[in-house]
Design a protein around this motif. Sequence first.
Motif, short mmCIF file in Angstrom:
data_model
loop_
_atom_site.label_atom_id
_atom_site.label_comp_id
_atom_site.label_asym_id
_atom_site.label_seq_id
_atom_site.Cartn_x
_atom_site.Cartn_y
_atom_site.Cartn_z
N THR A 1 -47.04 47.38 73.55
CA THR A 1 -47.27 46.70 72.27
C THR A 1 -47.95 47.66 71.31
O THR A 1 -48.51 48.68 71.72
N ASP A 2 -47.93 47.31 70.03
CA ASP A 2 -48.59 48.16 69.04
C ASP A 2 -50.08 48.24 69.30
O ASP A 2 -50.70 49.30 69.10
N LEU B 1 -50.59 50.66 72.09
CA LEU B 1 -50.33 52.02 71.61
C LEU B 1 -51.54 52.52 70.82
O LEU B 1 -51.98 53.67 71.00
N ARG C 1 -43.70 54.15 67.17
CA ARG C 1 -44.16 52.77 67.27
C ARG C 1 -43.93 52.31 68.70
O ARG C 1 -43.09 52.85 69.42
N ALA C 2 -44.65 51.28 69.11
CA ALA C 2 -44.51 50.81 70.48
C ALA C 2 -43.08 50.39 70.78
O ALA C 2 -42.56 50.62 71.87
#
Length: 335
Positions: A74-75, A78, A159-160
């Motif tokens: 997930t962001d 990350l 990005r994730a």
Amino acid sequence: MVEFRPFVSKAPLALLAGLLVVGCAENKMHADGATSSSVSRNFVENLVLPSYRLLAEESGALEEALQTLANNPTDAHLAAARQQWVETRPLWEITESWAFGPAETEGLDGDLDDWPVSVLELKQAFATDPFTADTFSRLGTTSIGFHGIEFVLYGDGQRAADLTPQQTAYLALAGAAFHDTAEQLLSSWTGADGFGAELMGDPDGTVLEMIEGAIGTLEEVHLEKLGAVLEEGPEVLESRFSGTTNTDIVFNMVGAQRVFEDTGLKQLLTAKDAGLAEQLSESLAIGLSAAEAMPSMLSQRLDDPAVVESMETAIEATESTFNLMTRALETLDSF
């Protein structure tokens, strides 16, 4: 306008504060009568070992953050992994002035921090399916450690959602390998049979090796970490994907300064050449200030004359310190 502020997380500074306070206390203890024995013991017990303990501890946290990201990309995870990478990084960079002994002879330095990263090798490895422990084991040192991990976490505006199964598998394996290497480094210096004890058994030789370690760091900073970048471009920046090369250099300078100021080494040199000792102390402080004046994200700012000037100032200051440290080695080696 460029904001000349280093990208330094507060957490590693807080962790390092305890280490540096210990060093300062010991420095005062030996200020009036430093000997090679007191300096070598202070170096090992109050500088090197605490620094490697911190590195091993934070590398465990990095392994955990990378495993969490690999399990659930997930962001938020990350961002947490990136933050932990930033927290861990200075704890290695401050140790570069004592990256001799096992770090060199057992290849631990390369496993942790070889650069520049081999983007091509990593991209080729990520094209394999599946990415396994065997795939990871075949990677060279420029594809693992800090900079391989950095490339996957930060490369190409990651990005994730962009992370592939191969990349998440890599992160889990790289985190575990990194933590294991940091633990090996600490273990190699620890105990009666460790490299630390070996150094304390040869204090005169250790004093010279301490200076040589600082010389190596100062040379690498002005010739490779900065000088080569101005000649060859951003591709040879050490931490170019995270934009934290400036922070690397700040902590490189802090490490060299701690070797000289906080072990009693300055007092040894003062007894032989007080003027040189004071010059070197001032030059280390100037070099550190010059490093702190460089901005982050250097790879995106090399067309800015103010940024280039800040780098050139740091190169000049570091080279001057390198020359003085070399004179210190010659002075202490002649007695």
